[in-house]
Design a protein around this motif. Structure first.
Motif, short mmCIF file in Angstrom:
data_model
loop_
_atom_site.label_atom_id
_atom_site.label_comp_id
_atom_site.label_asym_id
_atom_site.label_seq_id
_atom_site.Cartn_x
_atom_site.Cartn_y
_atom_site.Cartn_z
N GLY A 248 32.06 92.02 83.42
CA GLY A 248 31.10 91.03 82.91
C GLY A 248 30.30 90.40 84.04
O GLY A 248 29.07 90.25 83.94
N CYS B 293 30.88 87.09 76.85
CA CYS B 293 31.80 87.97 76.11
C CYS B 293 33.23 87.61 76.50
O CYS B 293 33.49 87.34 77.67
CB CYS B 293 31.57 89.42 76.50
N PRO C 114 31.67 96.57 72.29
CA PRO C 114 31.02 96.81 71.00
C PRO C 114 29.68 97.55 71.11
O PRO C 114 29.26 98.20 70.18
CB PRO C 114 30.82 95.39 70.42
N ASN D 110 22.05 97.30 75.74
CA ASN D 110 22.30 95.88 75.47
C ASN D 110 20.98 95.10 75.57
O ASN D 110 20.29 95.15 76.59
CB ASN D 110 23.31 95.33 76.49
N ASN E 288 28.48 100.10 76.07
CA ASN E 288 27.72 100.11 77.32
C ASN E 288 28.25 101.18 78.26
O ASN E 288 29.47 101.38 78.36
CB ASN E 288 27.85 98.75 78.03
N GLN F 135 35.68 89.03 77.81
CA GLN F 135 35.92 90.35 78.40
C GLN F 135 37.40 90.72 78.41
O GLN F 135 37.76 91.89 78.36
CB GLN F 135 35.38 90.39 79.84
N LEU G 119 37.93 92.66 75.49
CA LEU G 119 37.02 93.78 75.26
C LEU G 119 37.07 94.74 76.46
O LEU G 119 38.08 95.36 76.71
CB LEU G 119 35.60 93.26 75.00
N GLY H 206 27.27 89.25 79.70
CA GLY H 206 28.02 89.16 80.96
C GLY H 206 28.61 87.77 81.15
O GLY H 206 29.68 87.60 81.72
#
Ligand SMILES: Cc1cc2nc3c(=O)[nH]c(=O)nc-3n(C[C@H](O)[C@H](O)[C@H](O)COP(=O)(O)OP(=O)(O)OC[C@H]3O[C@@H](n4cnc5c(N)ncnc54)[C@H](O)[C@@H]3O)c2cc1C
Ligand code: SF4
Length: 474
Positions: free
Chosen positions: A117, A94, A56, A84, A59, A96, A99, A91
């Motif tokens: 992450g 999330c 989102p 971020n 990064n 991950q 995502l 890390g």
């Protein structure tokens, strides 16, 4: 009379800081550095960074992985923190698998994702230990002031960005600690609390003022905030727990997930919590049934295991493939001893004053509904009772009715009760009032709240700069 409450008392004590450093060395040390480099080196620099487009915050993952692989950790940190506000938090928590990592090309080709992450967490934790994380020092002080209602990730990400630009920022929160659900929702085994407190302290040292124990709508009105500040940012999250209209739901021993997790987190801080001491919100020695299939339910089952429950079961009305929570969390929970009872819905509760069991209806998945998801259907005649001493309802959250609670009928909300805001600037229909995070999106993720907070801050800064330019031109 409202008082500014310093959050300094919440800074991890020196002993904790030393302990953290020891832990850091033990956990990370040479081996972890090697592991991070090795993982980062697995990135194929594919040139089609789906990981980045599915983060989102967009990064710049390939770049900081490359720098990490080359051992250039400080540069990796600089790149990662550019997009971020709280990389060490994302890390850690999330999802991950849904995502960045779920869309890693190496994962897609069946070779297992680069653990993005973990690398993000490692480089930012290292940055804190090495002193690379810079304090907030605005180049100039500005007169414009912003009231932020809600000290969760959305509000804090905005506070960070606005304060760095020199605006006067005051964060109001009804809790006694800043951090929102990062502090009182998400359990400490997923997100250590001193990691959040360290960020709170950084903001306070940088000049962000915190007014804690302040419930907007009760201790101060929304209109008063508008009078006292040039801009208001609403970042209040969603806290109204969905209930279960089933017979017996009012019995002792049936509790809301948010109360259970808040109590557990408070105990982690060393607070005294009467409902925990009395056993009402403590799973120790109990047969626990958690109802729900989202991430909150996963946090409850894993907390109950840690508190020493004799058994922990999770009831969910769909199957494993159709549950909303992270598959990784399910796997973690299973490894820790949680039993998942799929295709099962509560019909009512047995017992008298105190709960003794959950009446379970077995379900099957039928035709897809309008959203394309298969609807659960009851299998007649297959009901049974699941014994329980503690039942935790984790059925999701809805927004509180802010226009009524705050007496601001002009604050427009959607039919779900979430605040309506421009999707790009996050400004509401009320001029100079912005809204971000869960109160706009509905229950979502920390990383989305951070993104919203950053974007709203940028929109406010654009306005401030535009009006400064207008004044200069006159
Ligand atoms: C149990 C649980 C586990 C979760 N786990 C994860 C996870 O692992 N990963 C992830 O990414 N997301 C997770 N989430 C979701 C994530 O925590 C939220 O999406 C995120 O915190 C939303 O941020 P926010 O800033 O919008 O609101 P919040 O974090 O909810 O913060 C809102 C703040 O506003 C304050 N507030 C509310 N009303 C008022 C008022 N009237 N006056 C003053 N203050 C007020 C509240 O006290 C709170 O501090 C989890 C959520 C829950 C409930
Ligand atoms: S912020 Fe979240 S989604 Fe983005 S790279 Fe980090 S862990 Fe992945």
């Amino acid at each position: 009379m409202l008082k500014f409450v310093s959050i300094e008392k919440e800074m991890p004590e020196k002993r904790d800081a030393d302990q953290r450093r020891e832990d850091f060395k033990e956990i990370y040390g040479e081996y972890a550095m090697e592991k991070a480099r090795q993982q980062a080196g697995r990135c194929s620099q594919c040139g089609v960074p789906y990981c980045q487009s599915h983060c989102p915050l967009h990064n710049n993952i390939p770049d900081w992985l490359k720098l990490t692989a080359e051992g250039r950790l400080q540069e990796a940190y600089e790149v990662s923190q550019a997009t971020n506000t709280f990389p060490e938090i994302c890390g850690r928590i999330c999802p991950q698998d849904r995502l960045c990592e779920g869309n890693c090309v190496i994962e897609q080709s069946g070779h297992g994702t680069v653990t993005i992450g973990s690398v993000e967490k490692f480089i930012t934790d290292t940055a804190w230990e090495e002193g690379w994380v810079k304090p907030i020092k605005p180049a100039e002080e500005r007169a414009e002031s912003v009231a932020i209602i809600g000290a969760g990730p959305g509000g804090l990400a905005a506070a960070d960005r606005l304060r760095r630009a020199g605006l006067q920022v005051t964060v109001y929160d009804r809790y006694d600690r800043a951090g929102g659900l990062m502090v009182y929702g998400i359990p400490g085994f997923k997100l250590e609390k001193d990691v959040v407190m360290r960020r709170n302290a950084q903001l306070e040292e940088g000049g962000v003022k915190f007014v804690l124990n302040c419930n907007v709508g009760e201790d101060i009105t929304f209109d008063e905030l508008r009078e006292q500040h040039d801009f208001v940012l609403i970042a209040t999250g969603v806290y109204k727990s969905r209930d279960l209209p089933a017979p017996g739901v009012g019995a002792k021993g049936i509790v809301r997930a948010i109360d259970y997790l808040t109590a557990s987190n408070r105990i982690g801080f060393g607070d005294t919590v009467a409902e925990f001491e009395s056993g009402e919100l403590n799973a120790e020695g109990k047969r626990v049934v958690v109802i729900g299939g989202g991430d909150t339910a996963m946090d409850c089952v894993r907390t109950a295991i840690r508190q020493g429950a004799t058994s922990v079961k999770c009831l969910y009305r769909r199957d494993r493939a159709n549950m909303p929570g992270s598959q990784r969390e399910v796997q973690n929970a299973e490894e820790e001893g949680v039993e998942f009872v799929w295709l099962s819905a509560p019909k009512g509760f047995t017992g008298g004053d105190a709960v003794e069991g959950v009446m379970v209806q077995k379900m099957r998945l039928g035709a897809p509904d309008a959203t394309g998801r298969q609807s659960p259907e009851v299998i007649e005649g297959a009901d049974y009772v699941e014994d329980a001493d503690l039942v935790i309802k984790a059925l999701g959250f809805e927004p509180e009715d802010l226009p009524s609670l705050w007496n601001v009928p002009e604050l427009e909300v959607t039919r779900w009760g979430t605040v309506k805001a421009d999707f790009r600037t996050h400004e509401t229909q009320i001029e100079n009032v912005y809204a971000v995070g869960d109160i706009v999106r509905g229950a979502s993720l920390v990383v989305w709240a951070i993104r919203d907070g950053r974007e709203a801050a940028d929109a406010i800064l654009d306005k401030v700069m535009a009006s400064a330019t207008d004044v200069a031109a006159e």
